[in-house]
Design a protein around this motif. Structure first.
Motif, PDB file in Angstrom:
ATOM      1  N   GLU A 570       3.396 -26.394  63.457  1.00 47.29           N
ATOM      2  CA  GLU A 570       4.770 -25.936  63.291  1.00 47.29           C
ATOM      3  C   GLU A 570       5.088 -25.688  61.813  1.00 47.29           C
ATOM      4  O   GLU A 570       4.670 -26.457  60.943  1.00 47.29           O
ATOM      5  N   ASN A 571       5.869 -24.606  61.594  1.00 50.59           N
ATOM      6  CA  ASN A 571       6.232 -24.210  60.236  1.00 50.59           C
ATOM      7  C   ASN A 571       7.556 -24.868  59.848  1.00 50.59           C
ATOM      8  O   ASN A 571       8.572 -24.712  60.537  1.00 50.59           O
ATOM      9  N   LEU A 572       7.534 -25.613  58.710  1.00 53.05           N
ATOM     10  CA  LEU A 572       8.716 -26.353  58.277  1.00 53.05           C
ATOM     11  C   LEU A 572       9.877 -25.421  57.956  1.00 53.05           C
ATOM     12  O   LEU A 572      11.026 -25.688  58.323  1.00 53.05           O
ATOM     13  N   THR A 573       9.589 -24.325  57.268  1.00 57.34           N
ATOM     14  CA  THR A 573      10.653 -23.394  56.877  1.00 57.34           C
ATOM     15  C   THR A 573      11.344 -22.788  58.104  1.00 57.34           C
ATOM     16  O   THR A 573      12.576 -22.673  58.150  1.00 57.34           O
ATOM     17  N   GLU A 574      10.575 -22.390  59.120  1.00 58.06           N
ATOM     18  CA  GLU A 574      11.158 -21.813  60.339  1.00 58.06           C
ATOM     19  C   GLU A 574      12.024 -22.813  61.082  1.00 58.06           C
ATOM     20  O   GLU A 574      13.124 -22.486  61.554  1.00 58.06           O
ATOM     21  N   ILE A 575      11.542 -24.069  61.174  1.00 56.70           N
ATOM     22  CA  ILE A 575      12.310 -25.096  61.894  1.00 56.70           C
ATOM     23  C   ILE A 575      13.641 -25.366  61.199  1.00 56.70           C
ATOM     24  O   ILE A 575      14.692 -25.437  61.836  1.00 56.70           O
TER      25      ILE A 575
END
Length: 579
Positions: A570-575
């Motif tokens: 999972e991508n931190l920026t997207e979340i």
């Protein structure tokens, strides 16, 4: 002379109309689905039709309970029953005239020494018990069927409101017809044994003496509805239990079915034709039927809306009415007989002898016809004229009220529309200003961020160059070291950084709230890091803004991922952006 004595029955009919009209339209008027004027017109017309067309069935049971063989006795019985019902009406208690007239007849039986047929009396009392129970059962079944139908069809609210209004008018007309058919015998039934023989032919239809008597009785009920029914309507419509329009429709229909069942000779004969026992044709308590239906709806809804105090008061009125009517009749008969020397009871031998003498003296003719017929016509015409005049006034008043209400509603709607448009324009203008301010602050925030990053990059390059210069032997090291310290001391760029942090906090207030609600364990530094990540800044840029190393930013990002429990893929920026 007969017409004078009949006035007590007409007074009883007036009291019945004033009291029992509430059982027909009280719920509909109480819910404001039907206007009082409309209710009065429909109830008055159909109560007369029911009295004339179907009123004879229930009158036979009253004769079985006690056949009053003297016109003076019939006058006293009807007068006492009417006074009792009128007194209960003044107390705003929806009692029934059937209770009053039954109690009065029993009072006459006690005074005259005639035995009261306990079998007939027990059946009548049984209908007083069965009436509210049957009304409650009808109400529960019909309400469930109506709710099932409405849930299936999902009718638009405006259409449903119109359908319910017309349904209440139709059911109210049926209820008025049933009231006239079942209760006109309470009004004039005691006068049937003393009624002169007469038959009026109108060409296309004719009315015998009993139908004429019921016509006059039905008209007196209509006058009671017109002149004095509004107060009791409000008691049944509002005080016992607040009803919805659907519940009001079911209540009136249930009450009407109970009255119709106990007055229909056709239905009774149909039961007998298939081998079932015939229905007891008796004037039932319309008030008990309506209250039973209302209580049935209330019990179906859990019983929370029932005003048990009002119900107890009404029940007390039911018990007291026949007792008061019986005692009042007994005392009044004694008073009429001994003070006014009125014949209130005739000996059976005298009755038979009187009838034999009539047959011998007048074998073919009835001398009372010539005097009775014009007077009867006069009373009917006067009563009809009064009803017509009052209905015309009511219609005119209703039309004027409707026109005034329409004008007032139109003015109100236009005023509201102007106010709403003004408010809408004001809100839109304020929203536009806020959006511009937010957009300006966002742009200024990014400009400050870029400025901080560029200055830090420049100073970092400058520091590196100075380090190279220091390494050369011919350069004075002390001056350059002083210059380097000055640069290092100014790398933080405090003022711009404070302004930047202020914008971050102001523009991300909702974001911080959502972030803390979802992840309450995050520290203040981690919340600030999440806000900078939300701006789509790289680790190097974040390090420059926070004046820390890039490695420290990466460590903090790793800790943030753990605290919000992100998976490896999972991508931190997207979340964070989705928050």
């Amino acid at each position: 002379m007969f017409l004078f004595f009949l006035t007590s029955g007409l007074f009883l009919g007036w009291s019945l109309g004033a009291n029992d009209a509430a059982n027909i339209f009280g719920s509909a008027v109480g819910t404001k689905m039907v206007k009082f004027s409309s209710a009065v017109i429909i109830a008055s017309v159909f109560v007369v039709l029911g009295a004339v067309l179907q009123g004879y069935g229930a009158s036979q049971t009253l004769g079985d309970l006690g056949s009053i063989n003297a016109i003076g006795g019939a006058f006293t019985v009807a007068l006492c029953a009417g006074l009792t019902v009128f007194w209960m009406t003044k107390l705003q208690l929806p009692v029934s005239t059937s209770q009053g007239i039954i109690g009065a007849i029993i009072g006459w039986n006690f005074y005259s020494g005639n035995p009261t047929d306990l079998a007939v009396l027990s059946k009548i009392i049984g209908t007083w018990v069965a009436g509210p129970i049957l009304g409650g059962i009808f109400a529960i079944v019909l309400y469930l069927l109506l709710k099932y139908f409405l849930d299936k069809r999902r009718i638009h609210l405006l259409k449903l409101d119109a359908y319910l209004k017309y349904g209440l008018l139709i059911v109210g007309a049926f209820g008025a017809y049933s009231l006239g058919a079942n209760n006109v015998s309470n009004v004039v039934g005691v006068f049937i044994p003393s009624l002169p023989e007469i038959n009026l032919n109108f060409g296309f239809f004719s009315l015998n003496s009993i139908q004429l008597l019921f016509l006059v009785g039905g008209t007196s009920i209509a006058l009671g509805i017109i002149t004095y029914s509004k107060r009791v309507m409000m008691t049944v419509g509002n005080n016992l239990m607040k009803l919805s329009a659907e519940a009001a429709l079911v209540v009136v229909l249930s009450h009407s079915l109970v009255l119709f069942v106990f007055s229909s000779t056709t239905l009774s004969n149909l039961f007998q034709s298939v081998g079932l026992p015939g229905i007891m044709l008796v004037p039932v308590s319309s008030s008990q039927a309506i209250v039973g239906a209302i209580v049935g709806i209330g019990l179906l809804k859990g019983g929370r809306g029932i005003q048990f105090g009002v119900l107890g008061k009404i029940s007390l009125g039911w018990i007291a009415t026949p007792i008061i009517a019986g005692l009042t009749t007994f005392v009044s008969l004694f008073f009429m007989n001994n003070v006014f020397k009125m014949v209130v009871v005739q000996n059976e031998n005298n009755v038979i002898s009187h009838k034999i003498n009539e047959v011998i003296t007048h074998p073919q003719t009835n001398t009372s016809v010539n005097l009775y017929q014009p007077l009867l016509f006069l009373i009917i015409i006067v009563l009809i004229a009064v009803i017509v005049v009052m209905l015309v006034k009511s219609i005119r008043k209703s039309a004027q009220t409707k026109e005034d209400a329409s004008s007032e509603r139109l003015f109100k709607y236009e005023s509201q529309e102007k106010i709403l448009n003004t408010e809408l324009q004001k809100v839109n203008s304020e929203n536009a200003k806020l959006e511009k301010q937010i957009e300006f602050k966002r742009k200024e925030q990014m400009v400050i961020a870029l400025s901080i990053i560029q200055k830090n990059q420049f100073l970092e390059k400058l520091k590196i160059k100075i380090d190279k210069i220091i390494s050369k032997p011919e350069v004075k090291a002390e001056e350059l070291i002083t210059l380097k310290r000055l640069i290092i001391d100014n790398l933080s760029i405090d003022k711009e950084r404070e302004k930047f942090n202020f914008y971050v906090n102001e523009l991300n207030a909702d974001f911080y709230l959502r972030l803390v609600n979802r992840f309450p364990d995050l520290s203040e530094n981690e919340q600030r890091l999440a806000a900078l990540i939300r701006l789509n800044l790289s680790s190097k840029e974040i390090a420059s803004i926070l004046n820390i190393s890039t490695k420290s930013v990466e460590v903090n990002r790793h800790r943030l991922r753990k605290k919000i429990r992100l998976k490896r893929e999972e991508n931190l920026t997207e979340i964070i952006s989705k928050l």
